[in-house]
Motif scaffolding. Sequence first.
Motif, mmCIF file in Angstrom:
data_model
loop_
_atom_site.group_PDB
_atom_site.id
_atom_site.type_symbol
_atom_site.label_atom_id
_atom_site.label_comp_id
_atom_site.label_asym_id
_atom_site.label_seq_id
_atom_site.Cartn_x
_atom_site.Cartn_y
_atom_site.Cartn_z
ATOM 1 N N ASP A 192 -51.457 5.186 -40.902
ATOM 2 C CA ASP A 192 -50.872 4.297 -41.911
ATOM 3 C C ASP A 192 -49.401 4.118 -41.587
ATOM 4 O O ASP A 192 -48.701 5.102 -41.344
ATOM 5 C CB ASP A 192 -51.044 4.895 -43.307
ATOM 6 C CG ASP A 192 -50.759 3.900 -44.422
ATOM 7 O OD1 ASP A 192 -49.933 2.986 -44.224
ATOM 8 O OD2 ASP A 192 -51.364 4.036 -45.494
ATOM 9 N N VAL A 210 -49.069 11.639 -48.559
ATOM 10 C CA VAL A 210 -49.842 11.959 -49.772
ATOM 11 C C VAL A 210 -51.308 12.147 -49.422
ATOM 12 O O VAL A 210 -51.938 13.122 -49.853
ATOM 13 C CB VAL A 210 -49.660 10.856 -50.842
ATOM 14 C CG1 VAL A 210 -50.652 11.048 -51.984
ATOM 15 C CG2 VAL A 210 -48.234 10.857 -51.376
ATOM 16 N N LEU A 211 -51.866 11.230 -48.652
ATOM 17 C CA LEU A 211 -53.273 11.329 -48.262
ATOM 18 C C LEU A 211 -53.533 12.601 -47.459
ATOM 19 O O LEU A 211 -54.509 13.317 -47.712
ATOM 20 C CB LEU A 211 -53.698 10.099 -47.465
ATOM 21 C CG LEU A 211 -55.148 10.055 -47.012
ATOM 22 C CD1 LEU A 211 -56.104 10.181 -48.187
ATOM 23 C CD2 LEU A 211 -55.407 8.768 -46.243
ATOM 24 N N ASP A 244 -55.160 2.490 -42.400
ATOM 25 C CA ASP A 244 -54.646 1.389 -43.197
ATOM 26 C C ASP A 244 -55.124 0.093 -42.553
ATOM 27 O O ASP A 244 -55.429 0.044 -41.355
ATOM 28 C CB ASP A 244 -53.112 1.467 -43.196
ATOM 29 C CG ASP A 244 -52.455 0.422 -44.078
ATOM 30 O OD1 ASP A 244 -53.146 -0.181 -44.924
ATOM 31 O OD2 ASP A 244 -51.246 0.215 -43.924
ATOM 32 N N SER A 301 -48.114 7.257 -37.939
ATOM 33 C CA SER A 301 -47.657 6.007 -38.531
ATOM 34 C C SER A 301 -47.661 4.885 -37.497
ATOM 35 O O SER A 301 -47.527 3.721 -37.846
ATOM 36 C CB SER A 301 -46.261 6.169 -39.141
ATOM 37 O OG SER A 301 -45.349 6.631 -38.183
ATOM 38 N N ASP A 316 -47.178 3.209 -43.618
ATOM 39 C CA ASP A 316 -46.402 3.652 -44.785
ATOM 40 C C ASP A 316 -46.397 5.178 -44.811
ATOM 41 O O ASP A 316 -47.394 5.814 -45.152
ATOM 42 C CB ASP A 316 -47.021 3.095 -46.061
ATOM 43 C CG ASP A 316 -46.292 3.510 -47.320
ATOM 44 O OD1 ASP A 316 -45.444 4.433 -47.268
ATOM 45 O OD2 ASP A 316 -46.569 2.918 -48.378
ATOM 46 N N THR A 360 -45.035 7.418 -46.697
ATOM 47 C CA THR A 360 -45.272 8.076 -47.983
ATOM 48 C C THR A 360 -46.767 8.153 -48.290
ATOM 49 O O THR A 360 -47.279 9.214 -48.654
ATOM 50 C CB THR A 360 -44.533 7.336 -49.117
ATOM 51 O OG1 THR A 360 -43.139 7.314 -48.820
ATOM 52 C CG2 THR A 360 -44.762 8.020 -50.454
ATOM 53 N N SER A 361 -47.465 7.038 -48.130
ATOM 54 C CA SER A 361 -48.921 7.027 -48.353
ATOM 55 C C SER A 361 -49.628 7.987 -47.405
ATOM 56 O O SER A 361 -50.555 8.699 -47.790
ATOM 57 C CB SER A 361 -49.486 5.616 -48.163
ATOM 58 O OG SER A 361 -48.962 4.743 -49.111
ATOM 59 N N SER A 411 -51.975 12.971 -38.546
ATOM 60 C CA SER A 411 -51.574 11.675 -39.061
ATOM 61 C C SER A 411 -50.565 10.999 -38.144
ATOM 62 O O SER A 411 -49.743 11.666 -37.505
ATOM 63 C CB SER A 411 -50.986 11.828 -40.466
ATOM 64 O OG SER A 411 -49.853 12.666 -40.437
#
Length: 72
Positions: free
Chosen positions: A7, A15-16, A51, A31, A9, A11-12, A29
């Motif tokens: 993703d 959190v995920l 995303d 970005s 984003d 922040t998203s 993860s």
Amino acid sequence: MNILLIDDDKTSLDVLQDVLMLNDFDCESYSDPYEALNSFKEKKYDAVLSDYLMPRLNGIELLKELKKINSK
């Protein structure tokens, strides 16, 4: 279960990842979808969560590239 998260984003994404890790999932993860592609070439993942709207490479394009690397 090892999950690849992508993703743009941050922040998203954070959190995920936190929610999944609280439920005993292993996550990596990214970005940047191209970094995720490189990781996918080197490691085995049980699932991919991406995303859809990302610059340079959208989620559908990314998943098509991942499928070329490993169709399973």
